[in-house]
Design a protein around this motif. Sequence first.
Motif, PDB file in Angstrom:
ATOM      1  N   PRO A 225      -2.388  12.409   1.227  1.00 26.61           N
ATOM      2  CA  PRO A 225      -2.966  11.193   0.644  1.00 26.61           C
ATOM      3  C   PRO A 225      -1.967  10.049   0.473  1.00 26.61           C
ATOM      4  CG  PRO A 225      -3.759  13.118  -0.540  1.00 26.61           C
ATOM      5  CD  PRO A 225      -2.694  13.598   0.389  1.00 26.61           C
ATOM      6  N   LEU A 226      -0.765  10.346  -0.034  1.00 23.57           N
ATOM      7  CA  LEU A 226       0.181   9.280  -0.334  1.00 23.57           C
ATOM      8  C   LEU A 226       0.657   8.568   0.925  1.00 23.57           C
ATOM      9  CD1 LEU A 226       1.794   7.742  -2.414  1.00 23.57           C
ATOM     10  CD2 LEU A 226       3.584   9.460  -2.232  1.00 23.57           C
ATOM     11  N   ASP A 227       0.998   9.336   1.973  1.00 17.44           N
ATOM     12  CA  ASP A 227       1.466   8.725   3.221  1.00 17.44           C
ATOM     13  C   ASP A 227       0.392   7.819   3.822  1.00 17.44           C
ATOM     14  OD1 ASP A 227       3.920  10.015   3.098  1.00 17.44           O
ATOM     15  OD2 ASP A 227       3.172  11.796   4.124  1.00 17.44           O
ATOM     16  N   ASN A 228      -0.838   8.306   3.830  1.00 20.88           N
ATOM     17  CA  ASN A 228      -1.926   7.517   4.406  1.00 20.88           C
ATOM     18  C   ASN A 228      -2.286   6.326   3.526  1.00 20.88           C
ATOM     19  OD1 ASN A 228      -3.325   8.862   6.984  1.00 20.88           O
ATOM     20  ND2 ASN A 228      -2.552  10.501   5.686  1.00 20.88           N
ATOM     21  N   LEU A 229      -2.186   6.507   2.206  1.00 22.47           N
ATOM     22  CA  LEU A 229      -2.469   5.403   1.295  1.00 22.47           C
ATOM     23  C   LEU A 229      -1.469   4.270   1.507  1.00 22.47           C
ATOM     24  CD1 LEU A 229      -3.973   4.131  -1.091  1.00 22.47           C
ATOM     25  CD2 LEU A 229      -2.428   5.372  -2.621  1.00 22.47           C
ATOM     26  N   GLU A 230      -0.193   4.609   1.633  1.00 24.63           N
ATOM     27  CA  GLU A 230       0.836   3.588   1.825  1.00 24.63           C
ATOM     28  C   GLU A 230       0.609   2.799   3.116  1.00 24.63           C
ATOM     29  OE1 GLU A 230       4.654   5.380   1.640  1.00 24.63           O
ATOM     30  OE2 GLU A 230       4.652   5.565  -0.539  1.00 24.63           O
ATOM     31  N   PHE A 231       0.254   3.522   4.183  1.00 20.85           N
ATOM     32  CA  PHE A 231       0.033   2.824   5.447  1.00 20.85           C
ATOM     33  C   PHE A 231      -1.197   1.919   5.372  1.00 20.85           C
ATOM     34  CE2 PHE A 231      -1.552   2.628   9.900  1.00 20.85           C
ATOM     35  CZ  PHE A 231      -0.501   1.894  10.414  1.00 20.85           C
ATOM     36  N   LEU A 232      -2.246   2.387   4.723  1.00 21.32           N
ATOM     37  CA  LEU A 232      -3.456   1.572   4.577  1.00 21.32           C
ATOM     38  C   LEU A 232      -3.211   0.380   3.658  1.00 21.32           C
ATOM     39  CD1 LEU A 232      -6.104   4.428   4.353  1.00 21.32           C
ATOM     40  CD2 LEU A 232      -5.894   2.760   6.191  1.00 21.32           C
ATOM     41  N   GLN A 233      -2.356   0.556   2.664  1.00 24.36           N
ATOM     42  CA  GLN A 233      -1.993  -0.568   1.796  1.00 24.36           C
ATOM     43  C   GLN A 233      -1.273  -1.638   2.604  1.00 24.36           C
ATOM     44  OE1 GLN A 233       0.250   1.728  -1.047  1.00 24.36           O
ATOM     45  NE2 GLN A 233      -1.341   1.596  -2.609  1.00 24.36           N
ATOM     46  N   TRP A 234      -0.358  -1.193   3.458  1.00 27.90           N
ATOM     47  CA  TRP A 234       0.332  -2.138   4.340  1.00 27.90           C
ATOM     48  C   TRP A 234      -0.663  -2.819   5.284  1.00 27.90           C
ATOM     49  CZ3 TRP A 234       0.355  -2.474   9.595  1.00 27.90           C
ATOM     50  CH2 TRP A 234       1.222  -3.416  10.147  1.00 27.90           C
ATOM     51  N   LEU A 235      -1.565  -2.025   5.866  1.00 26.83           N
ATOM     52  CA  LEU A 235      -2.523  -2.563   6.830  1.00 26.83           C
ATOM     53  C   LEU A 235      -3.426  -3.608   6.186  1.00 26.83           C
ATOM     54  CD1 LEU A 235      -3.641  -2.367   9.719  1.00 26.83           C
ATOM     55  CD2 LEU A 235      -5.222  -0.610   8.900  1.00 26.83           C
ATOM     56  N   LYS A 236      -3.861  -3.347   4.962  1.00 26.08           N
ATOM     57  CA  LYS A 236      -4.708  -4.324   4.267  1.00 26.08           C
ATOM     58  C   LYS A 236      -3.961  -5.632   4.050  1.00 26.08           C
ATOM     59  CE  LYS A 236      -7.675  -5.015   0.218  1.00 26.08           C
ATOM     60  NZ  LYS A 236      -7.227  -6.394   0.000  1.00 26.08           N
ATOM     61  N   ARG A 237      -2.723  -5.526   3.602  1.00 18.18           N
ATOM     62  CA  ARG A 237      -1.926  -6.733   3.380  1.00 18.18           C
ATOM     63  C   ARG A 237      -1.718  -7.489   4.689  1.00 18.18           C
ATOM     64  NH1 ARG A 237       1.853  -8.617  -0.283  1.00 18.18           N
ATOM     65  NH2 ARG A 237       2.548 -10.661   0.425  1.00 18.18           N
ATOM     66  N   PHE A 238      -1.452  -6.749   5.766  1.00 17.46           N
ATOM     67  CA  PHE A 238      -1.221  -7.374   7.059  1.00 17.46           C
ATOM     68  C   PHE A 238      -2.480  -8.093   7.553  1.00 17.46           C
ATOM     69  CE2 PHE A 238      -1.549  -7.101  11.711  1.00 17.46           C
ATOM     70  CZ  PHE A 238      -0.458  -7.876  12.066  1.00 17.46           C
ATOM     71  N   CYS A 239      -3.624  -7.396   7.504  1.00 13.93           N
ATOM     72  CA  CYS A 239      -4.883  -8.002   7.974  1.00 13.93           C
ATOM     73  C   CYS A 239      -5.256  -9.222   7.124  1.00 13.93           C
ATOM     74  CB  CYS A 239      -6.007  -6.967   7.949  1.00 13.93           C
ATOM     75  SG  CYS A 239      -5.806  -5.624   9.140  1.00 13.93           S
TER      76      CYS A 239
END
Length: 276
Positions: free
Chosen positions: A100-114
Motif C-alpha cells: 500500500p505505501l509504495d503504491n500510495l506514494e507513486f499515486l500521490q506523485w502522479l496526482k500532483r503531476f497531472c
Amino acid sequence: MATNIGIMDSAYFVGRNEILGWINDRLHLNLSRIEEAASGAVQCQMMDMTFPGVVPMHKVNFDAKNEYEMIQNYKVMQEVFTKLKITKPLEVNRLVKGRPLDNLEFLQWLKRFCDSINGGIMNENYNPVERRSRGGKEKCVKGSSKISKSLQTNNMHQPPPVTTSNKKFGPKQAKSHAVGGGSNSLAEVQALSKKLEDLKVSVDLLEKERDFYFTKLRDVEILCQTPELDDLPIVVAVKKILYATDANEFALEEAQECLNQSLGLEAEEHEAKIKL
C-alpha cells in the motif's frame, strides 16, 4: 511540469481516500484499496487522460494479475515517461508487490503531476470506459471486477421476501438466521481489516517522516562537531537546542540569550578596536 517533487512536499500528505476518489471520479472506477492499482493500468490511463494520444492504450493490460503482466504495463509507462522527458524513476519491483505505501506514494506523485499539467481540471471530452475497451468489450480494471463480485455475493446473501407460502418454521429457519449472522460477521471482519490497513499506511508514513527529520538533525549535529566551527556563537547556540533534555522547555530561549551575549561581546570588541 512538476516531475521532481520533494518527499516533504504537500503532495505526499494527500490521504488514501482522496487518491481513491480522484481515480474513481476521473476513470469511472470503483477502487476501494490502493493496492488494486498496483498493476500499473490505472497509472497508464491517467497519463492517457492527461496527454491524449501519447499512451498506446492497446498495450495496457487491465486484467493483469501476475507480476510479469504488471511489468509490461510499467514498461508502457516508462516509454511514455521517456517520450515526455519525465525523470521520475519507476520502482517497478516494489510497485508490483502491491504494498500500500509504495503504491500510495507513486499515486500521490502522479496526482500532483497531472494536476500541474491540467490544473486539476478533468478533460470532459475524455471517455475512460471507451478508452479501456477493446473491440467493444470493456476490459475492467482489477478493482472494478472485484466490486462486481462483491455485489453478486451481497445479492446471494440477501434473504428472499417472506410470504405466506414460503414462510416455514423449524430447522430451516434457524439455518437462514445462521447464514445471516455469518454475513454480518464477514462484513465486520472486512471493515476491521480495512481499518487495520489504513493504520498500517499511517504508521508507515509517520515513520518515514520521523526518519526524514532525524536524518536532517543528524546532519546538523555532524556539521556542528566540525573543529573549525565548534566555538562559533551560532554553533554553540544550536548545540544547546540539539542536546537539551525533554524537560527543558527553555532551550530555545537559552540558545538565543547565549547568541545575543556572544554577538554583544563581539560588537563591544569591534567598537573598542575602532576607538584604538
